[in-house]
Design an enzyme around this catalytic site. Structure first.
Site, mmCIF file in Angstrom:
data_model
loop_
_atom_site.group_PDB
_atom_site.id
_atom_site.type_symbol
_atom_site.label_atom_id
_atom_site.label_comp_id
_atom_site.label_asym_id
_atom_site.label_seq_id
_atom_site.Cartn_x
_atom_site.Cartn_y
_atom_site.Cartn_z
ATOM 1 C CG ASN A 155 5.375 -1.158 2.820
ATOM 2 O OD1 ASN A 155 4.976 -1.998 3.634
ATOM 3 N ND2 ASN A 155 4.795 -0.972 1.645
ATOM 4 C CE LYS A 168 6.352 -3.320 -0.667
ATOM 5 N NZ LYS A 168 6.519 -3.302 -2.104
ATOM 6 C CG HIS A 195 1.533 -0.107 -1.251
ATOM 7 N ND1 HIS A 195 1.730 -1.081 -2.201
ATOM 8 C CD2 HIS A 195 2.755 0.379 -0.936
ATOM 9 C CE1 HIS A 195 3.042 -1.181 -2.444
ATOM 10 N NE2 HIS A 195 3.673 -0.307 -1.687
ATOM 11 C CD GLU A 228 3.136 -4.350 -2.981
ATOM 12 O OE1 GLU A 228 3.050 -4.492 -1.753
ATOM 13 O OE2 GLU A 228 4.216 -4.102 -3.565
ATOM 14 N N GLY A 249 9.727 -3.064 -6.357
ATOM 15 C CA GLY A 249 10.222 -4.425 -6.222
ATOM 16 C C GLY A 249 10.870 -4.975 -7.487
ATOM 17 C CB SER A 299 13.861 -0.136 -7.137
ATOM 18 O OG SER A 299 13.025 -1.209 -7.542
ATOM 19 C CD GLU A 331 5.524 3.255 -2.821
ATOM 20 O OE1 GLU A 331 6.575 3.159 -2.180
ATOM 21 O OE2 GLU A 331 4.613 2.406 -2.769
#
Ligand code: 13P
Length: 258
Positions: A10, A12, A96, A98, A174, A214, A168
């Site tokens: 991904n 992003k 996701h 985000e 991240g 991560s 996730e």
């Protein structure tokens, strides 16, 4: 393991068209690589078509990071399932964290997208996972269950079996702080159990569930060895060819899929 592992990049909001194209053209895939491991790249929208051309003949699949549920219409700034297919996509990430947390997407809205993906022959990669506060309050399983129940409403067992779910945990994304493989396996086993109760043992045994947060070449092995974890959805460590190649190799060497 009877399920084929899936390692996904991904990207992003990273990479220009040229950078994305170069990655795809230079990635050292072997001809039979994708028979053992599904490899999927999710570039930004602008690079989809160029990456699709560069990946032709490799077996590596292409996906988008999000989409609108409708085919077309007055939705300024959005992208439709038809447009993604047109650009060469076969997969799409939906829900996701985000999208959920920065762009306030609800389970109900994500559900419309998941259904649209199936209508258009795109494989959804549905993301679920708890925030740090939710984890500390002991709500991990409850949050996953709520997100699954809302995002998957109205789907049938065949659709569940065909999709990919990515667990996730938000606090691991991240941050460099990955979930331990024990924690990830526990949540993913819970997710599989929940899907089994709702859609039957066969669908739950077939659906692939990834861990994301991560993941790096140094820890991929821990996850791949877990009974219920079928691969990884990778952000930062997927941006460089060497590192993404190591992740794919890690899955290839450790997966007992045949
Ligand atoms: P990182 O691998 O950068 O933690 O990102 C994970 C992720 O969000 C993949 O979708």
């Amino acid at each position: 393991m009877m399920r084929k592992p899936v390692i996904a990049a991904n990207w992003k909001m990273h990479k220009t068209i040229k950078e994305a194209e170069n990655f795809a053209a230079e990635f050292p895939y072997e001809p039979d690589l994708c028979e053992q491991v599904d490899v999927v790249i999710f570039p930004p929208y602008t690079a989809l078509f160029a990456v699709s051309e560069a990946l032709k003949g490799t077996g590596i699949k292409l996906g988008a990071q999000n989409m609108h549920p409708d085919e077309k219409g007055a939705f300024t700034g959005e992208i439709s399932p038809l447009m993604l297919k047109d650009a060469g996509c076969s997969c799409v990430i939906l829900g996701h964290s985000e999208r959920r947390h920065i762009f306030s997407e609800s389970d109900e809205y994500i559900n419309r997208k998941v259904k649209a993906a199936f209508r258009h022959g795109l494989k959804p990669f549905l993301c679920v996972g708890e925030t740090l506060d939710e984890r500390q309050a002991g709500l991990t399983q409850e949050v996953c269950k709520r997100q699954l129940s809302g995002s998957l409403a109205g789907l049938n067992a065949d659709e569940i079996a065909a999709m990919v779910i990515a667990y996730e945990p938000v606090w691991a994304i991240g941050t460099g702080v990955n979930a331990t493989s024990e924690d990830a396996e526990k949540s993913i086993a819970f997710i599989r159990g929940y899907l089994g109760e709702k859609y039957g043992a066969e669908a739950a045994g077939q659906v692939r569930i990834q861990y994301g947060g991560s993941v790096k070449p140094s820890n991929i092995g821990e996850y791949i060895r877990c009974e219920n974890i079928d691969g990884a959805l990778v952000g930062g460590a997927s941006l460089e060819i060497d590192s993404f190649y190591s992740l794919v190799q890690g899955a290839l060497q450790l997966a007992v899929y045949a």
